[in-house]
Scaffold this motif. Structure first.
Motif, PDB file in Angstrom:
ATOM      1  N   VAL A 107       0.401   0.377   5.225  1.00 34.35           N
ATOM      2  CA  VAL A 107       1.465   0.948   5.855  1.00 34.35           C
ATOM      3  C   VAL A 107       2.639   0.879   6.149  1.00 34.35           C
ATOM      4  O   VAL A 107       2.848   0.383   7.761  1.00 34.35           O
ATOM      5  N   ALA A 114      -5.323   4.854  -2.440  1.00 33.10           N
ATOM      6  CA  ALA A 114      -6.712   4.211  -1.805  1.00 33.10           C
ATOM      7  C   ALA A 114      -7.715   4.736  -4.135  1.00 33.10           C
ATOM      8  O   ALA A 114      -8.094   3.453  -4.044  1.00 33.10           O
ATOM      9  N   ALA A 150      -5.709   4.243   5.140  1.00 31.17           N
ATOM     10  CA  ALA A 150      -4.351   3.194   4.803  1.00 31.17           C
ATOM     11  C   ALA A 150      -4.223   2.206   5.367  1.00 31.17           C
ATOM     12  O   ALA A 150      -3.854   2.559   6.830  1.00 31.17           O
ATOM     13  N   ALA A 210      -1.927   7.917   1.016  1.00 29.93           N
ATOM     14  CA  ALA A 210      -3.453   7.583   1.376  1.00 29.93           C
ATOM     15  C   ALA A 210      -4.166   7.497   0.805  1.00 29.93           C
ATOM     16  O   ALA A 210      -4.517   6.468  -0.269  1.00 29.93           O
ATOM     17  N   GLY A 257       0.444  -1.154  -0.269  1.00 28.04           N
ATOM     18  CA  GLY A 257      -0.330  -0.197   0.271  1.00 28.04           C
ATOM     19  C   GLY A 257       0.897   1.458  -0.016  1.00 28.04           C
ATOM     20  O   GLY A 257       1.955   1.374  -0.863  1.00 28.04           O
ATOM     21  N   VAL A 258       0.912   1.833   0.716  1.00 27.59           N
ATOM     22  CA  VAL A 258       1.964   2.694   0.979  1.00 27.59           C
ATOM     23  C   VAL A 258       3.365   1.929   1.760  1.00 27.59           C
ATOM     24  O   VAL A 258       3.262   2.356   3.232  1.00 27.59           O
ATOM     25  N   ALA A 317      -0.587   8.349   6.917  1.00 28.71           N
ATOM     26  CA  ALA A 317      -0.912   7.703   6.012  1.00 28.71           C
ATOM     27  C   ALA A 317      -2.676   7.003   6.973  1.00 28.71           C
ATOM     28  O   ALA A 317      -3.608   6.568   6.533  1.00 28.71           O
TER      29      ALA A 317
END
Ligand SMILES: Cc1cc2nc3c(=O)[nH]c(=O)nc-3n(C[C@H](O)[C@H](O)[C@H](O)COP(=O)(O)OP(=O)(O)OC[C@H]3O[C@@H](n4cnc5c(N)ncnc54)[C@H](O)[C@@H]3O)c2cc1C
Length: 426
Positions: free
Chosen positions: A40, A331, A37, A327, A15-16, A32
């Motif tokens: 992370v 998304a 999110a 984030a 993701g992040v 984030a």
């Protein structure tokens, strides 16, 4: 994908991903998570999170974030703990080797070479120090010459005594703090020499680190020669003219076995360059919009890698915003218009302003806070925000004191739909 040894390496979907676990990166990861999110992680080359804070054992941190003054390691511990509580994952002892514009991250971890693909990336790699070679001081090449941050690491983290008589070149905050630290260590600190006609560090550091310890600060002075065979024996200092050129005949020799250089910090942007991020010649960091997104969609930047911060809290506040932006990007995987330049405006530093961050304003962005530094010390000065197309004045604010060493802030009220100039004066 294929690794360096020709073997196939699976790409891990993420993701992040935040690169660097200093105050900016830790806050970005928290930001984030707070923005929703669910995946992370922070990648940090060091064994522990905290970044430069771990070697800053003096207090003075956290005044704005925690409303109390604590030491660097305490600040790092609190922020790392908050990140853990927020559900951030850490990958320490892991060095990011490469980053591409489509957010492939190549890392060298304890487990070996790995490749990650991130939904969004936050750059938070901090900065590096300028060296003797970069400022080209003539003379011999003896032992005993350190950058101030390197000396801080040796003294504070490795308990090494680095010398007996010290001279410091440059009055940046690290130099000032290390002048006091050397005095605490029982060294004779002969003086801090600064080429500019004003000190380059925070006013409180000049007072608390030099004034309180009787350490002389000589402005408009520099080192013109380094002497010594094996170990440093002395430096030759000279006064400089208004064009910063040494004045012939003003030289004098100062005996010392240790020279600390505090002559500037450079944002650590090798990875940003690899990814094709556009950099600002004024800050040395990325050009970002009000979400702290760079010219490469999905790559964000904050902290010292973006522009040099004098106070860790500002790096953290910036991190929170960059993390929230990352984030949102991860998304939506937004089809972003940044690189096309459509629907965005520029913020320019005008007269009396050295730089301003962010440099880009997207259409519809509201109440954007700008960080800026003046070109020289100024008293009772008014700073304004003016539209470049309409000439409309959006804001005028009076500052009792503006210093190049202290970042200042001003906000654009509401939504502004044109290029804007920040300027100083009437
Ligand atoms: C000596 C000194 C004294 C200071 N004193 C004060 C003070 O009294 N009060 C105050 O508020 N502020 C102070 N500051 C300023 C403050 O500490 C900095 O502004 C702040 O630490 C910047 O945070 P950062 O997260 O951007 O960078 P950093 O703290 O430098 O963190 C960057 C992190 O990124 C990691 N990294 C870099 N490249 C990679 C890579 N390729 N892969 C993985 N990890 C990577 C680094 O290991 C590091 O941990 C001081 C700074 C210094 C240097």
């Amino acid at each position: 994908m294929t690794g360096t040894d020709g073997r196939s390496v699976p790409v891990e979907e993420r993701g992040v991903v935040v690169i660097g676990a200093g105050p900016a990166g830790l806050a970005a990861a928290i930001g984030a998570r707070r923005a929703g999110a669910d995946d992370v992680c922070v990648i940090e080359r060091d064994r522990i999170p905290g970044g430069i804070l771990n070697q800053c054992i003096h207090d003075g941190f956290g005044l704005f974030l925690y409303e109390e003054t604590i030491s660097g390691p305490e600040y790092a511990e609190r922020l790392a703990e908050e990140a853990v509580q927020a559900g951030v994952r850490f990958e320490t002892g892991t060095m990011v080797l490469d980053l591409t514009g489509d957010r492939l991250i190549k890392v060298n971890a304890r487990s070996g070479y790995r490749i990650l693909r991130a939904g969004a990336v936050v750059l938070a790699m901090g900065c590096r120090e300028r060296t003797r070679e970069m400022i080209e001081i003539p003379g011999t090449r003896p032992a005993g010459i350190f950058t101030a941050g390197c000396a801080q690491n040796l003294v504070n983290l490795q308990n090494i005594r680095i010398g007996r008589e010290a001279v410091i070149l440059g009055s940046g905050d690290i130099g000032l703090i290390m002048a006091r630290r050397m005095a605490f260590e029982g060294m004779a600190v002969k003086g801090v020499f600064e080429i500019l006609p004003w000190p380059n560090g925070l006013e409180r550091n000049v007072r608390q680190c030099l004034g309180d310890f009787g350490i002389p600060l000589e402005l408009s002075s520099t080192i013109v020669e380094i002497r010594g065979r094996n170990r440093l024996e002395s430096v030759v200092v000279a006064r400089v003219d208004p064009d910063l050129r040494p004045i012939a005949g003003s030289e004098r020799t100062v005996a010392c076995d240790t020279l600390l250089l505090s002559v500037g910090l450079i944002p650590e942007n090798e990875l940003a360059k690899r990814a094709g991020v556009a950099l600002s010649p004024l800050t040395g960091g990325a050009e970002v919009d009000e979400r702290f997104m760079t010219s490469v969609p999905g790559i964000f930047s904050c902290g010292n890698v973006l522009h040099i911060h004098d106070v860790a809290d500002w790096a953290s506040f910036e991190g929170l915003k960059a993390g929230a932006g990352a984030a949102a990007f991860a998304a939506n995987r937004q089809a972003d218009s940044r690189s096309a330049g459509a629907g965005e405006f520029r913020i320019y530093p005008g007269s009396g302003i050295r730089y301003v961050v962010p440099q880009i304003l997207r259409s519809g962005a509201a109440d954007v806070e700008l960080d800026f530094r003046p070109d020289r010390p100024r008293r009772d000065e008014r700073v304004g925000l003016r539209g470049r197309t309409t000439g409309r004045i959006y804001r005028r604010k009076k500052y009792p004191r503006l210093l190049p060493s202290e970042m200042a802030k001003i906000s654009l009220p509401g939504v502004v739909e044109e290029d804007v100039e920040v300027w100083c004066g009437d």
